[in-house]
Design an enzyme around this catalytic site. Structure first.
Site, PDB file in Angstrom:
ATOM      1  N   THR A   9      12.566   9.806  -6.915  1.00  0.00           N
ATOM      2  CA  THR A   9      12.441   9.608  -4.714  1.00  0.00           C
ATOM      3  C   THR A   9      12.553   8.435  -3.620  1.00  0.00           C
ATOM      4  OG1 THR A   9      10.356  10.251  -4.853  1.00  0.00           O
ATOM      5  CG2 THR A   9      11.794  12.121  -5.050  1.00  0.00           C
ATOM      6  N   LEU A  20       9.957   2.361 -11.842  1.00  0.00           N
ATOM      7  CA  LEU A  20      10.103   2.214 -10.433  1.00  0.00           C
ATOM      8  C   LEU A  20       8.766   3.103 -10.090  1.00  0.00           C
ATOM      9  CD1 LEU A  20      13.671   2.849  -9.319  1.00  0.00           C
ATOM     10  CD2 LEU A  20      12.004   0.743 -10.603  1.00  0.00           C
ATOM     11  N   SER A  25       6.093  -7.574  -8.662  1.00  0.00           N
ATOM     12  CA  SER A  25       7.188  -7.584  -6.709  1.00  0.00           C
ATOM     13  C   SER A  25       6.366  -9.304  -6.720  1.00  0.00           C
ATOM     14  CB  SER A  25       5.948  -5.967  -6.093  1.00  0.00           C
ATOM     15  OG  SER A  25       5.484  -6.955  -5.101  1.00  0.00           O
ATOM     16  N   GLU A  44       4.766  -9.664  -3.702  1.00  0.00           N
ATOM     17  CA  GLU A  44       3.063  -9.635  -3.249  1.00  0.00           C
ATOM     18  C   GLU A  44       2.450 -10.053  -4.263  1.00  0.00           C
ATOM     19  OE1 GLU A  44       2.221  -8.403  -0.479  1.00  0.00           O
ATOM     20  OE2 GLU A  44       4.335  -8.514   0.424  1.00  0.00           O
ATOM     21  N   TYR A  86      -2.988  -3.176  -4.103  1.00  0.00           N
ATOM     22  CA  TYR A  86      -1.192  -3.642  -4.304  1.00  0.00           C
ATOM     23  C   TYR A  86      -0.520  -3.737  -5.302  1.00  0.00           C
ATOM     24  CZ  TYR A  86       4.186  -3.309  -4.244  1.00  0.00           C
ATOM     25  OH  TYR A  86       5.270  -2.983  -4.805  1.00  0.00           O
ATOM     26  N   LYS A 140       0.194  -4.500  -8.991  1.00  0.00           N
ATOM     27  CA  LYS A 140       0.936  -5.497 -10.002  1.00  0.00           C
ATOM     28  C   LYS A 140       1.373  -6.034 -10.565  1.00  0.00           C
ATOM     29  CE  LYS A 140       4.607  -1.907  -7.733  1.00  0.00           C
ATOM     30  NZ  LYS A 140       5.234  -1.946  -9.004  1.00  0.00           N
ATOM     31  N   HIS A 149      13.041  -5.939  -1.133  1.00  0.00           N
ATOM     32  CA  HIS A 149      14.370  -5.323  -0.606  1.00  0.00           C
ATOM     33  C   HIS A 149      14.573  -3.764   0.796  1.00  0.00           C
ATOM     34  CE1 HIS A 149      12.618  -4.238  -4.072  1.00  0.00           C
ATOM     35  NE2 HIS A 149      13.060  -3.353  -4.717  1.00  0.00           N
TER      36      HIS A 149
HETATM   37  P1  GDP Z   1       5.477  -5.630   2.363  1.00  0.00           P
HETATM   38  O1  GDP Z   1       5.675  -6.996   2.666  1.00  0.00           O
HETATM   39  O2  GDP Z   1       5.536  -5.260   1.520  1.00  0.00           O
HETATM   40  O3  GDP Z   1       3.963  -5.294   2.868  1.00  0.00           O
HETATM   41  O4  GDP Z   1       6.710  -4.872   3.288  1.00  0.00           O
HETATM   42  P2  GDP Z   1       6.562  -4.387   4.665  1.00  0.00           P
HETATM   43  O5  GDP Z   1       7.286  -3.651   5.465  1.00  0.00           O
HETATM   44  O6  GDP Z   1       5.403  -3.355   4.509  1.00  0.00           O
HETATM   45  O7  GDP Z   1       5.387  -5.414   5.712  1.00  0.00           O
HETATM   46  C1  GDP Z   1       5.692  -6.825   6.141  1.00  0.00           C
HETATM   47  C2  GDP Z   1       5.083  -7.032   6.925  1.00  0.00           C
HETATM   48  O8  GDP Z   1       5.551  -6.789   8.758  1.00  0.00           O
HETATM   49  C3  GDP Z   1       3.735  -7.743   6.737  1.00  0.00           C
HETATM   50  O9  GDP Z   1       3.807  -8.669   6.926  1.00  0.00           O
HETATM   51  C4  GDP Z   1       2.936  -6.911   7.930  1.00  0.00           C
HETATM   52  O10 GDP Z   1       1.925  -6.890   8.356  1.00  0.00           O
HETATM   53  C5  GDP Z   1       3.703  -6.586   8.682  1.00  0.00           C
HETATM   54  N1  GDP Z   1       4.420  -5.436   9.813  1.00  0.00           N
HETATM   55  C6  GDP Z   1       3.738  -5.794  11.468  1.00  0.00           C
HETATM   56  N2  GDP Z   1       3.966  -4.298  11.983  1.00  0.00           N
HETATM   57  C7  GDP Z   1       3.704  -4.094  10.592  1.00  0.00           C
HETATM   58  C8  GDP Z   1       4.135  -2.389  10.795  1.00  0.00           C
HETATM   59  O11 GDP Z   1       4.042  -1.319  11.721  1.00  0.00           O
HETATM   60  N3  GDP Z   1       4.273  -1.596   9.835  1.00  0.00           N
HETATM   61  C9  GDP Z   1       4.206  -2.399   8.638  1.00  0.00           C
HETATM   62  N4  GDP Z   1       4.650  -1.540   7.571  1.00  0.00           N
HETATM   63  N5  GDP Z   1       4.640  -3.291   8.231  1.00  0.00           N
HETATM   64  C10 GDP Z   1       3.994  -4.298   9.659  1.00  0.00           C
END
Ligand code: GDP
Length: 329
Positions: free
Chosen positions: A11, A79, A124, A126, A148, A152, A178
């Site tokens: 999903t 996944l 990942s 991460e 997380y 991973k 991605h």
């Molecule tokens: P991640 O790399 O798996 O953590 O993917 P995300 O898209 O959740 O976050 C990417 C980066 O965007 C991280 O460094 C977050 O701290 C930053 N970020 C800044 N503002 C936001 C927000 O409002 N939402 C999320 N998800 N990330 C944010």
């Protein structure tokens, strides 16, 4: 002879792209679904009408064995996970159970039912967290910065361990961020493109984010599921970094996304401590040379094309919702 695949996390964003790819290649595709009346099933059924569903849960060992016995797959793509870093800080134990131990449960189920089933683990970027070198390769040491990322790392090494201990065909794809129009709204790219669409259409004025300084290597999910498939078609199992090799900041993504809609992000973006994380991953960028050389894999979508694709899709979604008189998130 036609192949059969079982996908956990059907999903999610990657689940639907991978299912489409495998169905187009003649596979019978099963998606593992958990819970009663899972509301996302209707979406998957609409996007990938050919997918069959089988019940099971990464928390429940016997359900995984039963699912494998029902599907008799040649390939399993794991996944399924708590995949959002922000949530993993709030539900650290559950993240360990699903994102970490869930991998072992599936590997044990494969060993029990048929140890010839090929296995793909969604690792990942991460895992690199506080990076030791740039760009990151398959040999870069890990230093995860969230529950997380830690889970991973466990999933990655247990996959390597089952390959080495039992000779299983188990691969780990270390995928960098991605994205796509199907990305969950909680991730920063989709949060931005959805916000852009709503601001453009007068449905909201402001978009509130967290740390804008981090930089990521963002690719298109449709390209990345092709890499997963390629890994399982090789003569030998191995681990691969999948990335574009380009690093961009959140500011750059904001700039592209708002510009696509004829807006200036500086007029609309605010900040809220709620969206900052207890520990941050500042800069990620991958070197996918091994995947290019061994899998013949290269990304096809540029950063700008990705941002445009997501903004255009969200504008269309919000316009349809507005026309129907209903909110669309
Ligand atoms: P991640 O790399 O798996 O953590 O993917 P995300 O898209 O959740 O976050 C990417 C980066 O965007 C991280 O460094 C977050 O701290 C930053 N970020 C800044 N503002 C936001 C927000 O409002 N939402 C999320 N998800 N990330 C944010």
């Amino acid at each position: 002879m036609s192949s059969t695949a079982l996908i956990t996390g059907i999903t999610g964003q990657d689940g639907t792209y991978l299912a489409e790819l495998l169905i187009s290649r003649g596979y019978t595709v099963y998606g593992l679904v958990r819970g009663q009346n899972n509301p996302r099933l209707a979406v998957v059924a609409q996007l990938c009408p050919g997918v069959e569903f089988v019940e099971g849960d990464l928390l429940d060992q016997s359900s995984l064995i039963a699912a494998l016995e029902t599907c008799q797959p040649n390939e399993v793509y794991n996944l399924g996970a708590i995949s959002f870093v922000g949530l993993s800080f709030k539900q650290a134990l559950l993240t360990g159970e699903i994102t970490g131990l869930g991998v072992t449960r599936m590997l044990e189920a494969i060993r029990t039912v048929n140890d010839k089933i090929k296995f793909y683990q969604a690792s990942s970027s991460e895992m690199f967290g506080k990076v030791r070198e740039s760009p990151q390769t398959e040999l870069t040491p890990f230093h995860p910065r969230s529950p997380y990322g830690v889970a991973k790392v466990y999933g990655h090494y247990i996959t390597v361990n089952y390959r080495e201990s039992y000779g299983m065909f188990a691969c780990s794809g270390i995928l960098f961020n991605h994205e796509s129009p199907r990305r969950g709204m909680e991730f920063v790219t989709r949060k931005i493109t959805n916000g852009v669409a709503r601001i453009k259409l007068g449905m909201q004025k402001q978009l509130t984010l967290g740390n804008l300084e981090s930089q990521r290597d963002w690719g298109f999910a449709g390209d990345y599921v092709d890499a997963m498939y390629r890994m399982l078609q090789q003569p030998d199992p191995d681990d691969y970094v999948i990335a574009t090799g380009e690093m961009h900041s959140i500011r750059e993504f904001l700039e592209l996304a708002f510009t696509r809609a004829g807006l200036d992000w500086r007029d609309h973006v605010g900040s809220d401590p709620r969206f900052f994380r207890p520990a941050e991953v500042d800069r990620l960028v991958g070197d996918a040379s091994k995947a290019r050389d061994k899998l013949g894999w290269t990304p096809t979508t540029t950063f700008k094309d990705l941002a445009n694709m997501m903004v255009d899709s969200d504008l269309a979604i919000q316009q349809r919702a507005a026309a129907a008189g209903a909110p669309a998130g």
